[in-house]
Design a protein around this motif. Structure first.
Motif, PDB file in Angstrom:
ATOM      1  N   TYR A  37       0.868  -1.182   0.000  1.00  0.00           N
ATOM      2  CA  TYR A  37       0.000   0.000   0.000  1.00  0.00           C
ATOM      3  C   TYR A  37       0.908   1.236   0.000  1.00  0.00           C
ATOM      4  O   TYR A  37       1.144   1.851   1.042  1.00  0.00           O
ATOM      5  CB  TYR A  37      -0.914  -0.052   1.239  1.00  0.00           C
ATOM      6  CG  TYR A  37      -2.086   0.895   1.239  1.00  0.00           C
ATOM      7  CD1 TYR A  37      -2.184   1.948   0.337  1.00  0.00           C
ATOM      8  CD2 TYR A  37      -3.127   0.732   2.151  1.00  0.00           C
ATOM      9  CE1 TYR A  37      -3.271   2.810   0.347  1.00  0.00           C
ATOM     10  CE2 TYR A  37      -4.225   1.580   2.183  1.00  0.00           C
ATOM     11  CZ  TYR A  37      -4.288   2.621   1.276  1.00  0.00           C
ATOM     12  OH  TYR A  37      -5.368   3.482   1.294  1.00  0.00           O
ATOM     13  N   PRO A  38       1.430   1.586  -1.207  1.00  0.00           N
ATOM     14  CA  PRO A  38       2.437   2.655  -1.281  1.00  0.00           C
ATOM     15  C   PRO A  38       1.974   3.991  -0.694  1.00  0.00           C
ATOM     16  O   PRO A  38       2.754   4.685  -0.043  1.00  0.00           O
ATOM     17  CB  PRO A  38       2.707   2.796  -2.787  1.00  0.00           C
ATOM     18  CG  PRO A  38       2.143   1.582  -3.432  1.00  0.00           C
ATOM     19  CD  PRO A  38       1.147   0.969  -2.508  1.00  0.00           C
ATOM     20  N   ALA A  39       0.703   4.358  -0.899  1.00  0.00           N
ATOM     21  CA  ALA A  39       0.246   5.669  -0.408  1.00  0.00           C
ATOM     22  C   ALA A  39       0.316   5.721   1.121  1.00  0.00           C
ATOM     23  O   ALA A  39       0.613   6.760   1.709  1.00  0.00           O
ATOM     24  CB  ALA A  39      -1.178   5.948  -0.882  1.00  0.00           C
ATOM     25  N   LEU A  40       0.046   4.583   1.755  1.00  0.00           N
ATOM     26  CA  LEU A  40       0.087   4.536   3.219  1.00  0.00           C
ATOM     27  C   LEU A  40       1.529   4.646   3.722  1.00  0.00           C
ATOM     28  O   LEU A  40       1.812   5.352   4.699  1.00  0.00           O
ATOM     29  CB  LEU A  40      -0.548   3.231   3.710  1.00  0.00           C
ATOM     30  CG  LEU A  40      -0.750   3.131   5.214  1.00  0.00           C
ATOM     31  CD1 LEU A  40      -1.807   4.126   5.681  1.00  0.00           C
ATOM     32  CD2 LEU A  40      -1.133   1.714   5.622  1.00  0.00           C
ATOM     33  N   ALA A  41       2.451   3.966   3.033  1.00  0.00           N
ATOM     34  CA  ALA A  41       3.864   4.049   3.425  1.00  0.00           C
ATOM     35  C   ALA A  41       4.368   5.478   3.260  1.00  0.00           C
ATOM     36  O   ALA A  41       5.104   5.986   4.115  1.00  0.00           O
ATOM     37  CB  ALA A  41       4.695   3.087   2.582  1.00  0.00           C
ATOM     38  N   ARG A  42       3.940   6.136   2.177  1.00  0.00           N
ATOM     39  CA  ARG A  42       4.386   7.520   1.951  1.00  0.00           C
ATOM     40  C   ARG A  42       3.820   8.450   3.015  1.00  0.00           C
ATOM     41  O   ARG A  42       4.496   9.373   3.465  1.00  0.00           O
ATOM     42  CB  ARG A  42       3.994   7.990   0.545  1.00  0.00           C
ATOM     43  CG  ARG A  42       5.158   7.824  -0.426  1.00  0.00           C
ATOM     44  CD  ARG A  42       4.824   8.369  -1.803  1.00  0.00           C
ATOM     45  NE  ARG A  42       4.851   7.247  -2.724  1.00  0.00           N
ATOM     46  CZ  ARG A  42       3.864   6.865  -3.514  1.00  0.00           C
ATOM     47  NH1 ARG A  42       2.715   7.534  -3.520  1.00  0.00           N
ATOM     48  NH2 ARG A  42       4.004   5.836  -4.291  1.00  0.00           N
ATOM     49  N   LEU A  43       2.592   8.209   3.417  1.00  0.00           N
ATOM     50  CA  LEU A  43       2.016   9.024   4.499  1.00  0.00           C
ATOM     51  C   LEU A  43       2.853   8.871   5.773  1.00  0.00           C
ATOM     52  O   LEU A  43       3.224   9.855   6.420  1.00  0.00           O
ATOM     53  CB  LEU A  43       0.563   8.599   4.752  1.00  0.00           C
ATOM     54  CG  LEU A  43      -0.169   9.207   5.952  1.00  0.00           C
ATOM     55  CD1 LEU A  43      -1.657   9.371   5.653  1.00  0.00           C
ATOM     56  CD2 LEU A  43       0.005   8.396   7.230  1.00  0.00           C
ATOM     57  N   ALA A  44       3.176   7.619   6.112  1.00  0.00           N
ATOM     58  CA  ALA A  44       3.945   7.376   7.344  1.00  0.00           C
ATOM     59  C   ALA A  44       5.309   8.059   7.278  1.00  0.00           C
ATOM     60  O   ALA A  44       5.802   8.591   8.272  1.00  0.00           O
ATOM     61  CB  ALA A  44       4.107   5.872   7.571  1.00  0.00           C
ATOM     62  N   ALA A  45       5.907   8.074   6.082  1.00  0.00           N
ATOM     63  CA  ALA A  45       7.237   8.663   5.918  1.00  0.00           C
ATOM     64  C   ALA A  45       7.221  10.185   6.067  1.00  0.00           C
ATOM     65  O   ALA A  45       8.281  10.796   6.197  1.00  0.00           O
ATOM     66  CB  ALA A  45       7.807   8.288   4.549  1.00  0.00           C
ATOM     67  N   GLN A  46       6.025  10.778   6.043  1.00  0.00           N
ATOM     68  CA  GLN A  46       5.926  12.243   6.171  1.00  0.00           C
ATOM     69  C   GLN A  46       5.493  12.694   7.555  1.00  0.00           C
ATOM     70  O   GLN A  46       5.280  13.881   7.791  1.00  0.00           O
ATOM     71  CB  GLN A  46       4.877  12.782   5.190  1.00  0.00           C
ATOM     72  CG  GLN A  46       5.273  12.713   3.745  1.00  0.00           C
ATOM     73  CD  GLN A  46       4.097  13.156   2.872  1.00  0.00           C
ATOM     74  OE1 GLN A  46       3.514  14.210   3.071  1.00  0.00           O
ATOM     75  NE2 GLN A  46       3.735  12.327   1.913  1.00  0.00           N
ATOM     76  N   ILE A  47       5.303  11.760   8.480  1.00  0.00           N
ATOM     77  CA  ILE A  47       4.880  12.161   9.828  1.00  0.00           C
ATOM     78  C   ILE A  47       6.090  12.721  10.570  1.00  0.00           C
ATOM     79  O   ILE A  47       7.130  12.063  10.669  1.00  0.00           O
ATOM     80  CB  ILE A  47       4.287  10.954  10.590  1.00  0.00           C
ATOM     81  CG1 ILE A  47       2.984  10.485   9.924  1.00  0.00           C
ATOM     82  CG2 ILE A  47       4.049  11.319  12.054  1.00  0.00           C
ATOM     83  CD1 ILE A  47       2.384   9.241  10.533  1.00  0.00           C
ATOM     84  N   GLY A  48       5.956  13.916  11.105  1.00  0.00           N
ATOM     85  CA  GLY A  48       6.986  14.492  11.984  1.00  0.00           C
ATOM     86  C   GLY A  48       8.372  14.420  11.384  1.00  0.00           C
ATOM     87  O   GLY A  48       8.603  14.816  10.252  1.00  0.00           O
ATOM     88  N   ASP A  49       9.309  13.872  12.144  1.00  0.00           N
ATOM     89  CA  ASP A  49      10.710  13.760  11.719  1.00  0.00           C
ATOM     90  C   ASP A  49      11.183  12.336  12.034  1.00  0.00           C
ATOM     91  O   ASP A  49      10.451  11.576  12.671  1.00  0.00           O
ATOM     92  CB  ASP A  49      11.551  14.818  12.445  1.00  0.00           C
ATOM     93  CG  ASP A  49      11.433  14.690  13.953  1.00  0.00           C
ATOM     94  OD1 ASP A  49      11.788  13.617  14.501  1.00  0.00           O
ATOM     95  OD2 ASP A  49      10.975  15.640  14.609  1.00  0.00           O
ATOM     96  N   PRO A  50      12.404  11.966  11.602  1.00  0.00           N
ATOM     97  CA  PRO A  50      12.821  10.566  11.781  1.00  0.00           C
ATOM     98  C   PRO A  50      12.751  10.062  13.222  1.00  0.00           C
ATOM     99  O   PRO A  50      12.336   8.923  13.466  1.00  0.00           O
ATOM    100  CB  PRO A  50      14.271  10.561  11.268  1.00  0.00           C
ATOM    101  CG  PRO A  50      14.321  11.670  10.278  1.00  0.00           C
ATOM    102  CD  PRO A  50      13.385  12.735  10.805  1.00  0.00           C
ATOM    103  N   ALA A  51      13.156  10.901  14.193  1.00  0.00           N
ATOM    104  CA  ALA A  51      13.161  10.432  15.581  1.00  0.00           C
ATOM    105  C   ALA A  51      11.733  10.207  16.082  1.00  0.00           C
ATOM    106  O   ALA A  51      11.468   9.236  16.813  1.00  0.00           O
ATOM    107  CB  ALA A  51      13.899  11.432  16.473  1.00  0.00           C
TER     108      ALA A  51
END
Ligand SMILES: Cc1cc2nc3c(=O)[nH]c(=O)nc-3n(C[C@H](O)[C@H](O)[C@H](O)COP(=O)(O)OP(=O)(O)OC[C@H]3O[C@@H](n4cnc5c(N)ncnc54)[C@H](O)[C@@H]3O)c2cc1C
Ligand code: FES
Ligand code: FES
Lengths: 161, 263
Positions: free
Chosen positions: B86-100
């Motif tokens: 589910y690429p759109a979901l993975a991309r959403l998660a990758a944009q939350i806040g910052d890496p930490a």
């Protein structure tokens, strides 16, 4: 008080902590590892970033008891075996990636986590990865340059800022 | 932070028992709850950490084709591992806040908190996902009950989120640059049954579906299909980052971009 045990910079450590004790308090106040800084205490600035099981986390936003059994690395654990600066730290010095130095421990820990995941990041990837690390002095350009240099990339074309 | 007891059980049963104590509260990634405790906006007697319970972690695809994500799966893990399904979901998660933040924050914590500017609620509502708890399955349409309010009962624990995988989907987030939360975020999902559009960051009522856009996009899945629509600004959030009219306008812009990105 509850006993917590973890490995910090390769050494097994333990201590009695309260439920509310933050990981950063345990590191600074119990272990005396004051290289990890508290800038905001509101999860925004990244000065407190350490590695827990290899991943960058904000140690002001994690309870010490959540790190039970974990491998923790702080800025004190980043030096080379002989005690000299690691190549990443040296690059920060060479490229003027710090001024007051308050944000630097968190910057180095975030940069190290990035390079472990992505050994030759682009400028955009570096800036994206540092989005949770705030620096009030440098304007970021030289931090980005230092990280590119530390990853073996040519930075001679990047203007000095 | 007020003094608080702490418990980190290894099983769901033990966590449920721990949450029976008066004023006990679940702790997942702590990226919302710890700042809240520091500000003394919550005063639980006891924190029951869910992070040592293996059955709440990880991603898999079930026999019925649903993508199942354990409640304590971090945003970083979803970003790294959900993309194949589910690429759109993975991309959403990758944009939350910052890496930490992504290395600690979890999908279950985000959904239990239901911040009106959080990202996952838009994905869950647009996908028509199921929120599975220790007690029941809750359909996304019945789960979100307004700003910071959900259908969860006292002591109920989200165990898993089950996403049907759409034919096409995309999330477009207009980030508020200081907090990195969504000033407005729109998740569009196209399935055999039609198109669903969920909006976060905009409304005083929290995440919502934009029905008129769903109808127009179900007939014609193109950014042009919503050109003639406008969204009333009445219930939109008014703060120093944007007026209600600005937010209403952004919803349409971000919906159009999400549709184009999903093509
Ligand atoms: C600097 C920063 C930037 C951020 N940016 C964004 C962003 O861009 N987009 C976004 O969406 N979010 C953002 N967040 C919020 C982040 O995603 C949090 O991780 C998330 O909102 C809460 O998840 P958690 O696992 O940390 O939950 P916690 O903080 O541990 O818990 C939150 C609440 O949920 C409850 N809870 C937790 N797990 C469960 C469960 N399984 N069942 C029932 N109740 C549960 C807790 O009791 C608590 O009330 C940001 C946070 C920070 C600090
Ligand atoms: S001190 Fe932890 S994020 Fe600023
Ligand atoms: S060098 Fe001063 S805050 Fe970064």
């Amino acid at each position: 008080m509850t006993k917590v045990t973890m490995t910090v910079n390769g050494k097994a450590v333990c201590g009695e902590v309260e439920g509310r004790t933050l990981l950063v308090q345990f590191l600074r106040e119990r272990l005396g590892l004051t290289g990890t800084h508290v800038g905001c205490d509101t999860s925004q600035c990244g000065a407190c970033v350490v590695h827990v099981d290899g991943r960058a986390v904000k140690s002001c936003t994690m309870l010490a008891l959540e790190a039970e059994g974990a491998e923790v690395t702080t800025i004190e654990g980043m030096a080379d075996a002989d005690g000299g600066l690691s190549s990443l730290q040296q690059a920060f010095q060479d490229h003027h990636g710090l001024q007051c130095g308050f944000c630097t421990p968190g910057m180095v820990m975030s940069a190290a986590a990035l390079l472990a995941e992505n050994p030759r990041p682009s400028e955009a990837e570096i800036r994206g990865y540092l989005s949770g690390n705030i620096c009030r002095c440098t304007g970021y350009h030289n931090i980005v340059k230092a990280i590119m240099a530390a990853s073996g990339q040519d930075v001679s074309a990047i203007a000095a800022e | 932070m007020y003094s608080v007891e702490f418990d980190r059980p290894a099983t769901l049963e033990a966590a449920l028992a721990g949450l029976k104590a008066e004023d006990a509260q679940a702790l997942s990634g702590g990226q919302t709850l710890i700042p809240t405790l520091k500000q003394r906006l919550a005063q639980p007697s006891k924190l029951v950490s869910l992070t040592a319970i293996p059955s709440l972690q990880g991603i898999c695809v079930a026999d019925d084709g649903m993508l199942c994500i354990g409640a304590t799966t971090t945003h970083a893990t979803v970003a790294a591992e959900a993309g194949a399904h589910y690429p759109a979901l993975a991309r959403l998660a990758a944009q939350i806040g910052d890496p930490a933040v992504r290395n600690r924050g979890t999908i279950g914590g985000s959904l239990a908190n239901n911040d009106p500017s959080a990202c996952y609620p838009a994905a869950v509502l647009a996908s028509g996902a199921l929120i599975r708890t220790n007690a029941r399955d809750i359909a996304a349409d019945d789960y979100f009950e307004g700003m910071f309010a959900t259908a969860l009962q006292e002591g109920e624990i989200i165990t898993e989120i089950r996403f049907p995988i759409p034919e096409a989907a995309a999330y477009m987030k207009f980030a508020q640059p200081a907090s990195r939360f969504a000033l407005v975020g729109v998740f569009v999902a196209k399935t055999a049954g039609g198109v669903r559009v969920a909006v976060t960051g905009a409304s005083e009522e929290g995440v919502f579906r934009w029905g008129a856009a769903e109808e127009a996009l179900s007939a014609d899945f193109s950014a042009g299909a919503i050109a003639g629509l406008s969204l009333p600004a009445d219930d939109m959030i008014d703060d120093l980052h944007g007026t209600p009219d600005y937010r209403a306008h952004l919803v349409k812009v971000m919906t159009g971009r999400a549709v184009s990105a999903a093509q």
